[in-house]
Write an enzyme that holds these catalytic residues in place. Structure first.
Site, PDB file in Angstrom:
ATOM      1  CG  HIS A  13      26.939 -48.018  13.709  1.00  0.00           C
ATOM      2  ND1 HIS A  13      26.005 -47.117  13.258  1.00  0.00           N
ATOM      3  CD2 HIS A  13      26.361 -49.240  13.593  1.00  0.00           C
ATOM      4  CE1 HIS A  13      24.905 -47.751  12.906  1.00  0.00           C
ATOM      5  NE2 HIS A  13      25.097 -49.056  13.098  1.00  0.00           N
TER       6      HIS A  13
ATOM      7  CD  GLU B 130      27.623 -43.957  13.745  1.00  0.00           C
ATOM      8  OE1 GLU B 130      26.479 -44.440  13.720  1.00  0.00           O
ATOM      9  OE2 GLU B 130      28.529 -44.314  12.949  1.00  0.00           O
TER      10      GLU B 130
ATOM     11  N   GLY C  78      19.527 -21.151  32.043  1.00  0.00           N
ATOM     12  CA  GLY C  78      20.304 -22.248  31.484  1.00  0.00           C
ATOM     13  C   GLY C  78      21.312 -21.790  30.443  1.00  0.00           C
ATOM     14  CB  VAL C  79      24.084 -23.673  28.816  1.00  0.00           C
ATOM     15  CG1 VAL C  79      25.203 -23.367  27.828  1.00  0.00           C
ATOM     16  CG2 VAL C  79      24.654 -24.201  30.120  1.00  0.00           C
ATOM     17  CG  ASP C  80      20.780 -24.705  25.320  1.00  0.00           C
ATOM     18  OD1 ASP C  80      22.017 -24.861  25.267  1.00  0.00           O
ATOM     19  OD2 ASP C  80      19.985 -25.655  25.400  1.00  0.00           O
ATOM     20  CB  SER C  81      17.844 -19.134  27.349  1.00  0.00           C
ATOM     21  OG  SER C  81      18.167 -19.223  28.718  1.00  0.00           O
ATOM     22  CB  SER C  82      22.774 -17.886  29.374  1.00  0.00           C
ATOM     23  OG  SER C  82      21.923 -18.126  30.472  1.00  0.00           O
TER      24      SER C  82
ATOM     25  CB  SER D  95      15.521 -20.952  31.214  1.00  0.00           C
ATOM     26  OG  SER D  95      16.765 -21.375  30.672  1.00  0.00           O
TER      27      SER D  95
ATOM     28  CB  CYS E  74      24.814 -49.524   9.537  1.00  0.00           C
ATOM     29  SG  CYS E  74      24.026 -50.993  10.236  1.00  0.00           S
TER      30      CYS E  74
END
Length: 509
Positions: A169, A171, A225-229, A223, A82
């Site tokens: 686009h 993507e 949550g997924v990320d910190s775990s 927390s 684009c």
């Protein structure tokens, strides 16, 4: 050296999506601002190709973002998308003009040059997605058209054998040939080996963490949550007992979550300190109804509690965080100015004089989950829905009290367990219950009631940037509503939120 495709960001809303699509091909991609390209260092940085993103700007604007495409192309192949294609055309002598009408939505490729490697295995008639107000009206000398639609003559072009541009686009989901086109560029043209995987990431990251951290001690705020775990398990694999995790209960977690998450973490072999600080949080939130004030109070109290616990570990040198790639991208505009700060434990590095360690900062959310699976983590931790840092406080409209949290925990538990038991939990991105600030008249038995109303919220999404309300079965909603009203004292009415994002947000506050 890890080979990579670099995406130069000119401000498009779909730049992250380009990066994700390349990653889905098992190729490492990195998004950087258009003005931060490492000219002349392609080989030492492992760059094998460059993609130029779209932009909300016009290439002929006085303040249009520019980059020396010819200089990049001397080292590696380039694909412009684009705005990227229009910039390529405009800066090399072609013409870009406002389109007679803005071109948005689905289109079909009516012509394809079958000899062009960018369109290998793509047939005429393939659907693409247009989203632009300008159009290319004349190609530069030496460029040739390789694809058209009914309304866009120069839908795609090439210059030699290492420069391409597309006005659509590839993507986005609606471009049905998009992944094939990106594969043709990254694999067929750039020669990517497709060696990026969760396993390779774990191997290289654990090695790097051991070298970087040595015998230093790291503190990480969990927390649930997924990320910190996943960050905790990855760090634990690298440095073992030199990692200390702190899990703060502010009193607004889901029902039984504090005990259950601590049990999960201990089962993973993590060194975890659980802190019940709920009394402090409820005291400081008393009488507060403004959503932003609630968030700031909870954030400030969290920093205080975490800081107090962390100072008991006197030899710590690093602060671990579950920051992921979208956090890093969103934290910097394409001009390098901070527009959104990290939400993990903002303010702590400066306050505690610790160095940051962010082992997941190169990963998108779906890749974090893949790494979690490769690390052998339990599925219920990996597939856990996103949950706001302030917890149920932002799902209680008005003042937050223990009584309200108790009511909301019970209603939320019925909804979430119902989703799990009905096989619907993994089909939605995020779900929860909101305790409304209104009461309504009802009848239970022979008595009139005047009790609280709650709203159920469930959305489908890929990345939370946009979301649609989940079309849950009526029978399921009826059962959940009936269970909440019958089992949760203080609630006599259940609503279902059918708002999409935009214009609404996922959370109510």
């Amino acid at each position: 050296m890890q080979e990579k495709i670099v995406i130069l960001d000119f401000g498009s809303q779909t730049t992250q999506l380009i990066g994700r699509r390349v990653r889905e091909l098992s190729i490492y991609s990195e998004i950087i601002p258009y003005n931060k390209y490492p000219f002349g260092r392609e080989k030492e940085e492992g760059i094998i190709g460059v993609i130029l993103s779209g932009s909300p700007l016009s290439v002929y604007d006085k303040d249009a973002f520019r980059v020396d495409i010819a200089a990049i192309n001397k080292a590696v192949p380039v694909l412009g998308i684009c705005y990227g294609a229009q910039l390529m055309t405009y800066t090399m002598g072609g013409k870009v003009e406002p389109a007679p009408s803005r071109e948005y939505g689905r289109a079909n490729l009516s012509y394809i040059d079958e000899t062009c490697p960018l369109f290998k295995d793509i047939e005429p008639g393939a659907q693409v997605w247009m989203s632009h107000g300008d159009t290319i009206t004349e190609l530069p000398a030496g460029f040739r058209r390789v694809a058209s639609t009914a309304d866009v003559h120069f839908a795609a072009f090439s210059a030699g054998d290492s420069m391409w541009g597309v006005q659509f686009h590839p993507e986005v989901y609606h471009s049905t040939c998009g992944m094939q086109l990106l594969k043709n560029f990254t694999v067929g043209i750039c020669g990517a080996s497709c060696s990026w995987s969760a396993e390779s990431f774990i191997e290289s990251t654990v090695r790097e963490l051991k070298e970087k951290l040595g015998d230093d001690r790291v503190i990480l705020g969990l927390s649930g949550g997924v990320d910190s775990s996943v960050a905790a398990v990855l760090l634990n694999r690298a440095i073992g007992t030199n990692l200390t995790c702190i899990f703060v209960d502010h009193g607004m977690l889901r029902k039984n979550e504090f005990k259950e998450v601590l049990r999960d973490y201990e089962g993973l072999g993590l060194n975890v300190i659980g802190v019940d600080a709920s009394e402090r949080f409820f005291t400081d939130l008393a009488g507060v109804t403004d959503p932003e004030r609630k968030r700031k109070i909870i954030g400030a109290d969290f920093i205080k509690v975490f800081d107090e616990e962390a100072h008991k570990i006197t030899d710590a040198k690093w602060l671990g965080q579950g920051t992921i790639y979208p956090d890093c991208i969103e934290s910097l505009s394409i001009t390098g100015t901070t527009i959104k700060s990290h939400h993990n434990v903002g303010g702590l590095p400066e306050r505690m004089n610790l160095k940051l360690c962010e082992p997941l900062r190169l990963l998108f959310k779906d890749e974090v989950r893949a790494v979690g699976r490769a690390l052998g983590m339990p599925e219920h931790l990996i597939t856990r829905h996103p949950f706001p840092g302030p917890g149920l406080a932002v799902r209680i409209l008005g003042e937050v009290t223990r009584e309200k949290v108790g009511i909301l925990q019970e209603a939320d538990h019925i909804f979430i367990q119902g989703l799990r038991e009905s096989g619907l939990y993994d089909k939605v991105w995020q779900a929860g219950v909101i305790l409304l600030s209104v009461q309504s008249v009802g009848v239970m038995g022979d008595e009139r009631t005047y009790e609280r109303a709650v709203a159920l919220r469930a959305v489908t999404s890929m990345d939370a940037m946009t979301a649609d309300w989940a079309h849950l079965p009526y029978e399921f909603l009826a059962k959940v509503s009936n269970d909440i009203i019958n089992k949760v004292r203080g609630v006599n009415r259940v609503c279902y939120d059918i708002s999409s994002k935009p214009p609404a947000t996922i959370e109510w506050e």
